[in-house]
Write an enzyme that holds these catalytic residues in place. Sequence first.
Site, mmCIF file in Angstrom:
data_model
loop_
_atom_site.group_PDB
_atom_site.id
_atom_site.type_symbol
_atom_site.label_atom_id
_atom_site.label_comp_id
_atom_site.label_asym_id
_atom_site.label_seq_id
_atom_site.Cartn_x
_atom_site.Cartn_y
_atom_site.Cartn_z
ATOM 1 N N SER A 29 36.619 36.618 41.765
ATOM 2 C CA SER A 29 35.783 36.961 40.622
ATOM 3 C C SER A 29 36.510 36.541 39.353
ATOM 4 O O SER A 29 37.424 35.705 39.404
ATOM 5 C CB SER A 29 35.488 38.463 40.646
ATOM 6 O OG SER A 29 34.504 38.787 39.700
ATOM 7 N N ASN A 30 36.128 37.103 38.210
ATOM 8 C CA ASN A 30 36.806 36.783 36.955
ATOM 9 C C ASN A 30 36.844 38.028 36.067
ATOM 10 O O ASN A 30 36.334 39.075 36.439
ATOM 11 C CB ASN A 30 36.112 35.600 36.256
ATOM 12 C CG ASN A 30 34.652 35.909 35.958
ATOM 13 O OD1 ASN A 30 34.342 36.805 35.189
ATOM 14 N ND2 ASN A 30 33.746 35.180 36.609
ATOM 15 N N HIS A 31 37.435 37.880 34.891
ATOM 16 C CA HIS A 31 37.693 39.054 34.034
ATOM 17 C C HIS A 31 36.549 39.444 33.108
ATOM 18 O O HIS A 31 36.747 40.253 32.207
ATOM 19 C CB HIS A 31 38.948 38.809 33.194
ATOM 20 C CG HIS A 31 40.208 38.823 34.006
ATOM 21 N ND1 HIS A 31 40.672 39.960 34.621
ATOM 22 C CD2 HIS A 31 41.078 37.843 34.328
ATOM 23 C CE1 HIS A 31 41.789 39.682 35.275
ATOM 24 N NE2 HIS A 31 42.045 38.391 35.118
ATOM 25 N N ALA A 96 29.365 35.440 33.310
ATOM 26 C CA ALA A 96 30.432 34.509 33.683
ATOM 27 C C ALA A 96 30.257 34.232 35.181
ATOM 28 O O ALA A 96 30.856 34.891 36.029
ATOM 29 C CB ALA A 96 31.795 35.115 33.393
#
Length: 219
Positions: A29-31, A96
């Site tokens: 995943s991402n932040h 995102a």
Amino acid sequence: FAPKLLAGKKLLLTAGPTREAIDPVRYISNHSSGKMGFALAQAAAEMGAEVTLVSGPVSLTTPARVVRINVDSAQQMLTSVMENIQSQDIFIGCAAVADYRFADVATEKMKKSAEHMQLSLVRNPDILATVASLTDKPFTVGFAAETNNVEQYAKGKLTRKKLDMIAANDVSVQGLGFNADNNALQVFWPNGQQTLPTTDKLSLARQLLTLINQQLPTK
Ligand code: C5P
């Protein structure tokens, strides 16, 4: 604060990260915190719009009068967006979205054995570009998180993805953008641009929605 500028308008937006499963217990995943997207959803609802928010996994509460649909992966996000895109006036892609997913998701937890391991990734669909290429498309707005050449890359995305507007932020600036409470945006549309200086995400959301409203086609 402002009159109900968006009364009678339907707005769909995506927010947060996506999760791409590796096996039943792991993912990449991402932040992304989802804060900008949720601020847009709140501001749009306050401005009178009928808001549907397709959100990846985030720990934020749903703003009042916003219909929220939770998804995990990019593919689920695309499905949910396409199920709800009919009769929308505005689409904002604020999520995102992971650019890649795992080619083969293991059905059972993967065991460790070898010292090295390789996983194969495949491209995810571009949700924003998919919406922007619809024949009867809503006013379509994208986001661009850049670390350099912000204007050049943002304008490139505006043209390439056939967007009506793009909001770019420089994520290399400390305290702005990803996961932060404040942000600043450079907004571009085919024949104009405007800088929205650093402020909290809710104020910025109101300013961006005001710009969007000004650029909406008059029906
Ligand atoms: O090309 P890039 O990922 O930088 O574009 C960012 C914009 O495209 C954002 O608005 C994001 O929500 C959207 N996007 C999307 N689906 C993807 C990748 C990005 O909707 N698979």
